[in-house]
Design a protein around this motif. Structure first.
Motif, short mmCIF file in Angstrom:
data_model
loop_
_atom_site.label_atom_id
_atom_site.label_comp_id
_atom_site.label_asym_id
_atom_site.label_seq_id
_atom_site.Cartn_x
_atom_site.Cartn_y
_atom_site.Cartn_z
N VAL A 1 1.01 -1.01 -0.02
CA VAL A 1 0.03 -0.08 0.04
C VAL A 1 0.91 1.05 0.03
CG1 VAL A 1 -1.88 1.25 1.05
CG2 VAL A 1 -1.67 -1.17 1.15
N SER A 2 1.79 1.37 0.77
CA SER A 2 2.78 2.31 0.87
C SER A 2 3.48 2.54 -0.34
CB SER A 2 3.85 2.34 1.91
OG SER A 2 4.82 3.16 1.94
N ARG A 3 4.04 1.68 -1.35
CA ARG A 3 4.49 1.84 -2.47
C ARG A 3 3.58 2.72 -3.43
NH1 ARG A 3 9.19 -0.13 -3.83
NH2 ARG A 3 8.74 -1.83 -2.12
N ARG A 4 2.34 2.04 -3.56
CA ARG A 4 1.23 2.73 -4.26
C ARG A 4 0.87 4.10 -3.87
NH1 ARG A 4 -1.66 -1.73 -7.07
NH2 ARG A 4 -0.70 -3.73 -6.25
N GLY A 5 1.43 4.37 -2.60
CA GLY A 5 1.05 5.55 -1.96
C GLY A 5 2.14 6.72 -1.91
N GLY A 6 3.10 6.21 -2.64
CA GLY A 6 4.48 7.43 -2.71
C GLY A 6 4.98 7.04 -1.51
N GLY A 7 5.27 5.94 -0.94
CA GLY A 7 6.09 5.76 0.39
C GLY A 7 5.41 6.46 1.72
N THR A 8 4.34 6.94 1.49
CA THR A 8 3.47 7.56 2.78
C THR A 8 2.74 6.54 3.21
OG1 THR A 8 3.77 9.90 1.83
CG2 THR A 8 2.04 9.43 3.36
N ILE A 9 2.52 6.44 4.63
CA ILE A 9 1.48 5.54 5.29
C ILE A 9 0.00 5.98 5.01
CG2 ILE A 9 1.51 7.26 7.35
CD1 ILE A 9 1.44 4.70 9.16
N VAL A 10 -0.62 5.01 5.14
CA VAL A 10 -2.22 5.27 4.92
C VAL A 10 -2.86 4.64 6.45
CG1 VAL A 10 -2.39 5.12 2.47
CG2 VAL A 10 -2.89 2.96 3.96
N LEU A 11 -3.97 5.09 6.61
CA LEU A 11 -4.73 5.15 7.92
C LEU A 11 -4.90 3.88 8.64
CD1 LEU A 11 -7.93 5.11 7.54
CD2 LEU A 11 -7.80 7.52 7.59
N LYS A 12 -5.34 2.91 7.82
CA LYS A 12 -5.57 1.69 8.70
C LYS A 12 -4.60 0.99 9.21
CE LYS A 12 -9.63 -0.13 5.77
NZ LYS A 12 -9.75 -1.10 4.59
N GLU A 13 -3.34 1.29 8.92
CA GLU A 13 -2.22 0.58 9.39
C GLU A 13 -2.04 1.20 11.03
OE1 GLU A 13 1.08 2.17 7.03
OE2 GLU A 13 0.27 1.19 5.33
N VAL A 14 -2.35 2.29 11.11
CA VAL A 14 -1.90 3.01 12.54
C VAL A 14 -3.41 2.45 13.27
CG1 VAL A 14 -1.71 5.00 13.91
CG2 VAL A 14 -1.11 4.95 11.50
N GLY A 15 -4.58 2.60 12.81
CA GLY A 15 -5.71 2.05 13.59
C GLY A 15 -5.67 0.67 14.00
N SER A 16 -5.26 -0.27 13.19
CA SER A 16 -5.05 -1.60 13.58
C SER A 16 -4.03 -1.92 14.35
CB SER A 16 -4.93 -2.48 12.20
OG SER A 16 -3.87 -2.02 11.36
N ASP A 17 -3.01 -1.16 14.60
CA ASP A 17 -1.81 -1.28 15.43
C ASP A 17 -2.44 -1.07 16.77
OD1 ASP A 17 0.04 -1.46 13.61
OD2 ASP A 17 0.65 0.50 13.58
N ALA A 18 -3.45 -0.15 16.73
CA ALA A 18 -4.03 0.14 17.91
C ALA A 18 -4.83 -0.69 18.56
CB ALA A 18 -4.61 1.54 17.97
N LEU A 19 -5.87 -1.43 17.68
CA LEU A 19 -6.64 -2.56 17.89
C LEU A 19 -5.80 -3.74 18.52
CD1 LEU A 19 -9.27 -2.28 14.98
CD2 LEU A 19 -9.56 -1.23 17.41
#
Lengths: 390, 390, 390, 390
Positions: free
Chosen positions: C88-106
């Protein structure tokens, strides 16, 4: 007899070998006080059969065999080899022992020789394994001008070369430098040091001979010799290796001991195949040294009462990161191993080289940290004998 | 007699001094093969009178005097002192000689003592100058727990202290570490190692006594001793200094030799005044060492035939920048000198410390560059005796 | 409905949320030209269901589910998670997208909550998964004096705290900083930022609420906004994330949305459990960024005609080593994963942290290398519009 | 009229110059909101006459003259020049202003031209001084393949060259890049960018012409333009410089404005003479920037409440050492100045280059330290407008 004892190994060194040390010819390597610790150290690769048989011994063709001599056939095999190397090195104060280098070279022979050379190689590998020989490797030539190839040098003997050949033998002339363990090995295996061009046929040569072969002379370095005070040199007084300038003064080599003779296209692949294994060996045998540096830093910081200072914790943390980075990448090099030529597996080159890079790149800084934490006492303190005074 | 010869200096060392080396008491320092090179090296600060009189000799009160003993009274005087230190060090293989440290301490006494201590200091400075004495300095205490002050330690003797006092003398107990030149000096000058608190009065002590004073024992470090092979150790076989653990076992010091006794407010200023000069000394005597590293790098690169490689030129350029940065900042420290207490000038602290920082910060990298350029031959090459064979 | 589309995600952002940007209240986040690119970028974590279903979609309880929401139960599961994040990051230019952080917290909630909090956590995890919510995380408090704990601050609101409680709800006051994605998320999950002491009970709080909850205000940073020239900013004009200062002005939180309320012993473990996953996320989403730096360095060196210069090859090699070291250690962190509390697996902490260390430690140098290779044209070249002129 | 006011300077920019910015032709440079701050910033080198006349004004031939235009004739003159450059830069937020570069080039002309070119140079220097002109410098060519010389390129226009010549003029074609201040200067002085070979005669050219000369077009970079929020960009919103790609489309240059025309032996010396002065300028105008970084680090550490942490003190100390090392070496470069050709003095090359090395070598680390100390708030904090809300 597939497993020798360390006593047998030491006895085997008493032959007619020509070893020079500090300007004098050495009659008995193990009898010389400066050289004996190196023999004892190398003997560890025989003692390990008893010390850790699970790692060090493998039954091959019904016979217990040193695992060093078993060509790797899977990632797990390379992982076990790495663990064996680390274990022996840990017992040896972080210093390499000789079977490691010799077996690196044997695996290279199995991958990168052809035709008659390959037949000789397979027979030689079987012999080393069955006789459990102490095998050293001579690879680095004297080189001269490094921007030129072997046949372009002013002096034709700056790289080892074939100067004569008959039906049964070749005769070689030149010298190898930085030859580790030669003075206390049974045999020396010679490899080319680099890729060769079409004019370098005489230099594309690989073979193995006993150390006491006529015409072969070893000039042993005195570096770190004489460090016999165990208080001041707790490791290097017991664990060391002998390095030599190894001179081939028209040495005759039987043809059944020749693995490469004139095929310049194989010189580079053979040199690199050795590097594949030897770098993997290097990063694994260094691990206990890294642990020693970290441990010494922690102990000396505690002794100096500075363990809690922020900059001290930072230095030690950086050392740990360095050590664990090398260990992690060394592990990955085995995990990602791939099959090489003739079914002999090889560690992953990228990760082997990165582990080596991190080791070399961080070594100076780690040493500097340890020196900083130790302080001047290392240099200004009384000698070991003074401390012994009650 | 304001200028002694090196022969006179060496003769002066034959007295009843108590020196231990490798567990044995040394009868004659200059007669001991491991210690003699250090005496010869230190003698350079007497030979320099003849070798470079323009820099090293100054007529004071009508008498030719060692310039080391002349307190600086201008930026130019500090510049000349820096040049003298660099010149002697260059002749001494980049290793400091003893008058430098002793004079650093004398200038500190002139700036940071008061009352009777100052009178004693002035008289002592005159004596050292007129007798051209070899003077060493004992500053660093054993310290124990570095987060605690002298009087807070569990063991009261971890810092040197006054344990008794009568009308004519004080008696001191404790030890100083890292004492350079002590075994081959005439006298030792003791300075406090740090600022003191109100409870540390017994530790606020400074004095000077002959090395053969009863109760004073020197335990000399064996570090770098025994390096007598001039081929393998071209510098350290000839140029070295002796460091000792210096024990004061209830040593009686006459009161006219005491410069500080109980005034804790002066301990810090005296310690720092010494540092002002000693860091300036350090950066100047190191300059020939830096030049040696650069020169050795260039020579070894040429010997290895790699002078033209880009990374080699980068490494040597970085080494030159390092050496010249230290030299430039050392020069600025003299150019920007200011007047200190009692008319004694001091080098600029900011630039002295920055020169020291750059030296220390870059030393490890420069050493690493040199090792990289030299290659394995340093460690694996034959011994000096082998090379002598025709 | 366990999988939403990106269109559904964007529609969901139109509610009564209170978002400030450059001093003005934003009516429609996706309608604002400075904020819209961040919404489009975050939508990638919904588009990925179609772009790479093998990695991104997993059938859970018979329903296709975003793999982001699946708690890891093995090293392979963490390896797949790492690959999904990298993809996902590669498709997003090396920038994080939001589900990653949310799932880390879950996943952290599942490991480090107890009692009623844990029941609420499990129900909330199920809700997020089944509704495929866009979840952001507020962890870092404003902090004030960092040497003091939450209850020791002069201003009691420097850490988010519970100011009132009734049978059905708690009311919280304070602010979280550096809150990523908040302005374009559906909900915010609040975690404690550190371990708490016994007096910090009011600060030991964790909960989740919709972004449009009354009393919640987001002040969005303008950093990198307005970079709309795709020629000059090929990545940041399309890929960005919104960060906010997130103010809780007496916000009422229903008790069934509370995961921690007053149990100070759980604050530290919960904070650290989040870190376990979030650092693993961080090193995986950074990998495409590292590849971009290496690739850009190679392309710009070629464009400048300097690819063959020795120092250029050295710089690029160092960048590759850096990138592959991070990648290798990130991989090891999954390979060596262990089982955490409640059957939720966690990446190996040592290797996660070392990967993070190497990333952070080498980023500045890698950036400097790229800048050096690019040269001044980056700064002095004409604007994108000028290049468009035929 | 040897001193102009900043108002006169600004008025002088209203002419027929051809300036492109973001794809459009600019009618009035000072009237354009993105470009005006750069004009105001450059005007500082006129305002300085009143702000600090002791440093900035010197009576030459009975007339008050900008000290920028006075060729140095002693170490003290270079020291004063360095102080003037530092003073103007400090008032200008650490950013260079234009007279510095122009005067660097004039001094180079006085040292490295010959014959008719030298006569023209002397007359031109007098004109610039007497009219107090705003002079920019075009040196760096587009270059193409850097391993080839100007006449070896595939495209003959990759280096600026003479394409025609008659009795009164030469005609030049090509482009210069990285031209600082061109859009807001009165004249441009063109210098060769490197040493030339015998075949490069057409490229060995130096001259000066007004910016509004027909055929001359400036394409101004938009870098850092649009940063008008003074809260977020306290320095770059007010202090900036314009850089251009400067195209010479068959521009006719009168012969009395030509300083070098075809003598390839002078190209290298002229390029290097400019570098002598321009690097000295560079290290002096950077000093306020270094001070800003140190000061910002100290303030942000205090704001974050971390001033007392050990690693923070270490970082700030390293920044100070860096700044003061550059300052000390810059000072030494003036102190050790030597007389150059034609009586024009030059700073010491070794120390100028070492100061530049230390600046460049340490800049990345210093920036990284500042970013570390500041923390994420730089990127995640609300915009300037939000902070203005009461």
């Amino acid at each position: 007899m597939a497993l020798r004892t360390s006593a047998q190994y030491k006895e085997g060194l008493c032959d007619g070998r020509t070893v020079f040390y500090r300007g004098e010819k050495v009659k008995d390597v193990y009898g010389h006080p400066d050289l004996a610790p190196a023999v004892d150290h190398s003997a560890l690769c025989y003692d390990i059969h008893d010390l850790n048989p699970d790692l060090a011994v493998e039954v091959v063709d019904g016979e217990p065999t040193s695992y060093f001599w078993v060509p790797p056939t899977s990632p797990d095999a390379l992982k076990r080899r790495g663990e064996l190397i680390e274990d022996v090195s840990r017992r040896g104060g972080g210093t390499i022992v000789l079977k490691e280098v010799g077996s690196d070279a044997l695996f290279a022979l199995l991958r990168a020789t052809k035709g008659e050379g390959r037949e000789n190689a397979e027979r030689y590998v079987a012999k080393v394994r069955s006789e459990d020989l102490a095998l050293c490797v001579g690879q680095t030539d004297v080189k001269g001008d490094r921007s030129l190839g072997p046949s372009q040098q002013t002096d034709p003997d700056l790289y080892l070369r074939v100067v004569a050949e008959d039906a049964d033998s070749i005769t070689v002339r030149g010298a190898k430098t930085h030859t580790s363990f030669s003075a206390n090995a049974d045999e020396i295996l010679v490899l080319p040091t680099r890729a060769m061009g079409p004019d370098d046929a005489a230099y594309a040569v690989s073979f193995a001979i006993p150390i006491d072969t006529p015409g072969l002379s070893l000039y042993v370095s005195p570096f770190s010799a004489g460090e016999r005070n165990a208080f001041e040199h707790p490791l290097s007084s017991r664990h060391k290796l002998l390095e030599s300038l190894t001179v081939f003064d028209d040495v005759r080599v039987p043809k059944d001991r020749v693995f490469l003779n004139g095929d310049t296209t194989l010189a580079g692949p053979l040199a690199l195949a050795f590097v594949d294994y030897h770098r993997f060996t290097a990063i694994n045998y260094k691990l206990p040294l890294l642990d020693q540096l970290v441990g010494a830093a922690m102990l000396v910081a505690e002794a100096n009462g500075i363990s809690k200072a922020g900059h001290v914790k930072t230095k030690i943390t950086e050392m740990i990161i360095w050590a664990e980075t090398v260990r992690g990448l060394a592990d990955l090099a085995a995990v990602r191993a791939t099959e090489g030529e003739n079914g002999v597996w090889r560690p992953d080159s990228l990760y082997v080289n990165m582990a080596k890079y991190h080791f070399a790149h961080g070594f100076s800084e780690a040493s500097q940290h340890l020196i900083d934490l130790a302080g001047g006492i290392l240099i200004t303190g009384p000698g070991g004998e003074d401390w012994a005074v009650p």
